[in-house]
Design an enzyme around this catalytic site. Sequence first.
Site, mmCIF file in Angstrom:
data_model
loop_
_atom_site.group_PDB
_atom_site.id
_atom_site.type_symbol
_atom_site.label_atom_id
_atom_site.label_comp_id
_atom_site.label_asym_id
_atom_site.label_seq_id
_atom_site.Cartn_x
_atom_site.Cartn_y
_atom_site.Cartn_z
ATOM 1 C CD GLN A 151 -1.275 0.072 4.119
ATOM 2 O OE1 GLN A 151 -2.183 -1.284 3.991
ATOM 3 N NE2 GLN A 151 -1.653 1.296 4.388
ATOM 4 C CB CYS A 171 -4.461 -1.397 5.879
ATOM 5 S SG CYS A 171 -5.013 -0.454 7.156
ATOM 6 C CG HIS A 185 -2.300 -2.281 9.628
ATOM 7 N ND1 HIS A 185 -2.670 -1.622 8.462
ATOM 8 C CD2 HIS A 185 -2.151 -3.819 9.259
ATOM 9 C CE1 HIS A 185 -1.871 -2.283 7.325
ATOM 10 N NE2 HIS A 185 -1.568 -2.999 8.412
ATOM 11 C CG ASN A 231 0.832 -5.782 7.088
ATOM 12 O OD1 ASN A 231 0.216 -5.490 6.414
ATOM 13 N ND2 ASN A 231 1.977 -5.793 7.783
#
Length: 496
Positions: free
Chosen positions: A102, A108, A414, A437
Amino acid sequence: MGSTTSKLSAQAAETRSSHSVDEKGFVRTHTQTPLTTDGSISLPNVDAWESAASADPKVQLARTILTHTNIKTTLTSRPAAVAIPHIFNNEVEFKSGPVTNQKSSGRCWLFATTNVIRYEVMKKLKLKEFQLSQSYLFFWDKLNKSNYYLELSIENADRPVDDRLVNFLANDLISDGGQWDMVVNLLETYGLVPQPVYPESYHSSLSGPINSLLKMKLREHALTLRALSASLRADPSISPELGLSTLRAKKEELMQEVYTVMTATLGIPPKPDASFTWEYYTEDGKYAKWEGTPLQFYKAFTTKYSPADSFSLINDPRNEYGKLYTVDKLGNIWGGRPVLYVNSEINELKQAIVRSIKAGQAVFFGCDVGQFSNSGKDVGIMDVDYFEYEQAFNITLGLTKAQRLQTNESAMTHAMVISGVHVDEKTGLPVRYKVENSWGDESGVKGYNVMSDKWFDQFVYQVVVHRSLATKDQVKTYESGEKVVLPAWDPMGALA
């Protein structure tokens, strides 16, 4: 909050107040006299603190070492790192890729969503690597959040400009972040496109500059609408309906500037009902293409576990479990699906993850990623035992999960994806989780983190589950519509 053996929760259970119980059973609080009676810090205070610190060998060792090093690298626990390997006995069978990034943006939640959805796209089309366009959703979200803020400005124009709600709404009015129901609004309204159809731009990857410019203009626009609203309300010949119509006409005029800035910096996105052609190679190198609209693309590749049929379980120990919650004034598309949470015991979130992974469905979740975690290259550990702060400084970290929420110490910061879970073969309970992630393959172990079950207890707040993988009680609560409305500034309104 669910049972846990973590040091954080165990210490939080201990009382720090000085009490005793007298012979009649009454609790007596012991009183003390301060060194400084006016509340300031005096030299006698410093002398007393230094006397205690210098007498502690551990503190002396810490002073020798920590003035020259970073506490987050020096105070890591080797035993904790060894105890939590990146190995899992239950994973989503199909492997997606590449690891996404990102970059310098707060997208996110959009990356987590598209990372979940791309599994089905890649399986159906037999792709080796693939990304959906996160920028496409980002554009429509930012445009709609701008409109949402101006609508709220119209709605609350009769409040003073320094009213707490008005001030709060003007603070972070078009955040990059979002929530699950907000992304469902985008998907159902605008659909999806592959990344080559609407690729990254400089400012989708670095959103700060356009956010600053848009916020400046939107705050100015809000004041313009407030002034117009005041003049309309002062005219007895203008009905409330006509006044609202006039304000919305003015808002549309002001939104032209927002659209101009966004298309100049992000590019003109495909319209949701406009056909596009996407050409690609399959995993075995064969040419193929797909033709249709963004909405058709979205519907074609979300047939098994539709985002619209999925909802959020949260663990908020401040509030009653088994209830439906929402947050006032939170949203992106005006008149769209509200943000809804089913508040649940922590073990219910874990069970939903295990069911989902075993069914082959990766899981969107929200957490406070910065707490007791290290996403450094080849590390990727999220564990409450990973940092030895208490031993080094001779302190106790005793806040409970509820207390962290109450004191602004923690919130959902997040969103990521859980694509695997290690389950204890004897107890059937989760031990650790595989976390995908969106910080690139230099983060963690090739883009992945491992999360301990103790960390899950303390810092995971949200898990998204498809209704077919939820319990009957969870679905019943979600569908009841009987929701508790939390204030706009509640931490459950934090945007991941």
